[in-house]
Enzyme design. Sequence first.
Site, short mmCIF file in Angstrom:
data_model
loop_
_atom_site.label_atom_id
_atom_site.label_comp_id
_atom_site.label_asym_id
_atom_site.label_seq_id
_atom_site.Cartn_x
_atom_site.Cartn_y
_atom_site.Cartn_z
N HIS A 2 0.84 -1.20 0.00
CA HIS A 2 0.00 0.00 0.00
C HIS A 2 0.88 1.26 0.00
O HIS A 2 1.96 1.27 0.59
CB HIS A 2 -0.93 0.01 1.22
CG HIS A 2 -2.24 -0.69 0.94
ND1 HIS A 2 -3.09 -1.10 1.96
CD2 HIS A 2 -2.84 -1.04 -0.22
CE1 HIS A 2 -4.15 -1.67 1.41
NE2 HIS A 2 -4.03 -1.66 0.10
N ASP A 4 0.89 4.10 1.45
CA ASP A 4 1.38 4.77 2.67
C ASP A 4 2.63 4.10 3.22
O ASP A 4 3.28 4.64 4.12
CB ASP A 4 0.28 4.89 3.73
CG ASP A 4 -0.34 3.55 4.10
OD1 ASP A 4 -0.46 2.68 3.21
OD2 ASP A 4 -0.72 3.38 5.27
N HIS A 5 2.98 2.93 2.68
CA HIS A 5 4.18 2.25 3.16
C HIS A 5 5.35 2.29 2.17
O HIS A 5 6.47 1.92 2.53
CB HIS A 5 3.86 0.79 3.51
CG HIS A 5 2.85 0.72 4.62
ND1 HIS A 5 3.20 0.62 5.94
CD2 HIS A 5 1.50 0.81 4.58
CE1 HIS A 5 2.10 0.63 6.68
NE2 HIS A 5 1.06 0.75 5.88
N HIS A 77 -4.58 -8.57 6.26
CA HIS A 77 -4.97 -7.27 5.72
C HIS A 77 -5.61 -7.50 4.36
O HIS A 77 -5.67 -8.63 3.88
CB HIS A 77 -3.72 -6.38 5.63
CG HIS A 77 -4.02 -4.94 5.41
ND1 HIS A 77 -4.95 -4.25 6.15
CD2 HIS A 77 -3.50 -4.03 4.54
CE1 HIS A 77 -5.00 -2.99 5.72
NE2 HIS A 77 -4.13 -2.84 4.75
N ASP A 148 -0.48 -2.72 9.34
CA ASP A 148 -1.57 -3.09 8.45
C ASP A 148 -2.05 -4.52 8.69
O ASP A 148 -1.82 -5.43 7.90
CB ASP A 148 -1.18 -2.88 6.97
CG ASP A 148 -1.26 -1.40 6.61
OD1 ASP A 148 -1.15 -0.57 7.52
OD2 ASP A 148 -1.44 -1.09 5.43
N HIS A 206 0.82 4.45 13.05
CA HIS A 206 -0.14 4.30 11.95
C HIS A 206 -1.56 4.70 12.38
O HIS A 206 -2.51 3.92 12.25
CB HIS A 206 -0.08 2.84 11.46
CG HIS A 206 -0.63 2.60 10.09
ND1 HIS A 206 -1.97 2.49 9.84
CD2 HIS A 206 -0.02 2.44 8.89
CE1 HIS A 206 -2.16 2.25 8.56
NE2 HIS A 206 -0.99 2.22 7.96
ZN LIG Z 1 -0.90 1.38 6.02
#
Ligand SMILES: [Zn+2]
Length: 256
Positions: A2, A4-5, A77, A148, A206
């Site tokens: 993802h 955001d990572h 996830h 996550d 997070h």
């Molecule tokens: Zn994330």
Amino acid sequence: MHGDHIFGLMGLLASCGLAGNVDRVDIYGPAGLNEYLQACSRYSHTHFSYPVKVHTVRPGVIYEDEEFSVVCGQLNHRVTAYGYRVVEKDRVGRFDVEKAKALEIPPGRVYGQLKRGETVTLNDGRTIQGSELCGPTEIGRKIAYCTDTVFCDGAVELAQDADVLIHEATFAHQDADMAFQRLHSTTTMAAQTALAASTHRLIMTHFSPRYAPGNSLELKDLLLEARAIFPNTDMAYDFMTYEVPRRREVVLSGKC
Ligand SMILES: [Zn+2]
């Protein structure tokens, strides 16, 4: 994988190149990471001045050297997500040369035997135990990193007896419905993972921006929720550093 990572990764790699002191970078991550980096590199016309090797990981031991091992574990996830456990190996206690000299033990092969914790009979008839001359074994530290995921056994397994568990806490407890829908964790899930795994400290990270200052629930409320279950909890913040304290164990006999 993802965004955001991984969005920061290209910038970090480019900065490493500018810093000019990098020989090689090894990156460990899920399938797709190599293709992502190659595409970023192609379309942004960014070429690294050092070799970058991407290692595609699967659950199991993904790295090991004399000092550390790293284990990858499956989380739960919406996309494939892994957590990691970094284990520092135990280090032998320091051999006290001064003490050996003070006891008038002649240097030589005997020192090596004593360092290994063996019992040695000297030429003058004295018997010396190696353990008397070695400091306590330095117990290796263990860190688990889980982001996550909704509460899952995989996270508990990775965090077992860890000195520090870094775990996501996207939502407050009252937003658990959203956490289950999006397969993220609440503060209470993070705390329960730490508790179930008998970890020593939990650092949550997070967080959803919905808990920004001025909202009905703020980050400090999330901290209180987690501490009600697992008191040894802190919140991560940008550029936070935390030195993991070393646990000591006194060795009474055997190898030192
Ligand atoms: Zn994330």
